[in-house]
Design a protein around this motif. Sequence first.
Motif, PDB file in Angstrom:
ATOM      1  N   VAL A  23       0.959  -1.278  -0.023  1.00 19.61           N
ATOM      2  CA  VAL A  23      -0.015   0.200   0.017  1.00 19.61           C
ATOM      3  C   VAL A  23       0.842   1.241  -0.059  1.00 19.61           C
ATOM      4  N   LYS A  24       1.990   1.178   0.942  1.00 21.18           N
ATOM      5  CA  LYS A  24       2.825   2.227   0.926  1.00 21.18           C
ATOM      6  C   LYS A  24       3.150   2.636  -0.391  1.00 21.18           C
ATOM      7  N   GLY A  25       3.716   1.463  -1.350  1.00 20.85           N
ATOM      8  CA  GLY A  25       4.315   1.813  -2.635  1.00 20.85           C
ATOM      9  C   GLY A  25       3.263   2.193  -3.590  1.00 20.85           C
ATOM     10  N   LEU A  26       2.174   1.748  -3.483  1.00 20.88           N
ATOM     11  CA  LEU A  26       1.069   2.199  -4.313  1.00 20.88           C
ATOM     12  C   LEU A  26       0.675   3.872  -3.914  1.00 20.88           C
ATOM     13  N   ILE A  27       0.585   4.162  -2.803  1.00 21.37           N
ATOM     14  CA  ILE A  27       0.463   5.658  -2.400  1.00 21.37           C
ATOM     15  C   ILE A  27       1.683   6.283  -2.823  1.00 21.37           C
ATOM     16  N   THR A  54     -10.512  -2.547  -1.921  1.00 18.33           N
ATOM     17  CA  THR A  54     -10.667  -1.219  -2.639  1.00 18.33           C
ATOM     18  C   THR A  54      -9.926  -0.247  -1.893  1.00 18.33           C
ATOM     19  N   PHE A  55      -9.659   0.769  -2.497  1.00 16.56           N
ATOM     20  CA  PHE A  55      -8.884   2.075  -1.943  1.00 16.56           C
ATOM     21  C   PHE A  55      -9.696   3.009  -1.520  1.00 16.56           C
ATOM     22  N   ALA A  56      -9.736   3.837  -0.546  1.00 14.83           N
ATOM     23  CA  ALA A  56     -10.504   5.268  -0.139  1.00 14.83           C
ATOM     24  C   ALA A  56      -9.604   6.154   0.251  1.00 14.83           C
TER      25      ALA A  56
END
Length: 118
Positions: A23-27, A54-56
């Motif tokens: 998630v940190k990488g996607l952010i 999902t992402f929020a």
Amino acid sequence: MTSEVQVEVAMPIYFSDSAANKVKGLIAEEENPNMKLRVYVTGGGCSGFSYGFTFAETANEDDTKIENAGVTLLVDPMSLQYLVGGTVDYTNGLEGSRFFVNNPNATATCGCGSSFSM
């Protein structure tokens, strides 16, 4: 004199380092520091219930928030009851890369690991 008492409370669901780092990488890729991973449970799938991700950008008032490595996992109250004691994890293997739930409460799961029964 007053004294402080610190009590450690067990997390209702665990957010693995692998999932948090993904998630940190996607952010970083999306350049969106407000992005959070949401896990949820819906009815359906070949075993009765299905996991979803999902992402929020914002959390709902009644969401449970779990943090790891500076990122947040969100779980709504209805889904949380099915996920207590489980782990949200991430894998990158022969079947591809994906987030998944390791759920000790599931009595049966399907072959793909996306649905379960209790």
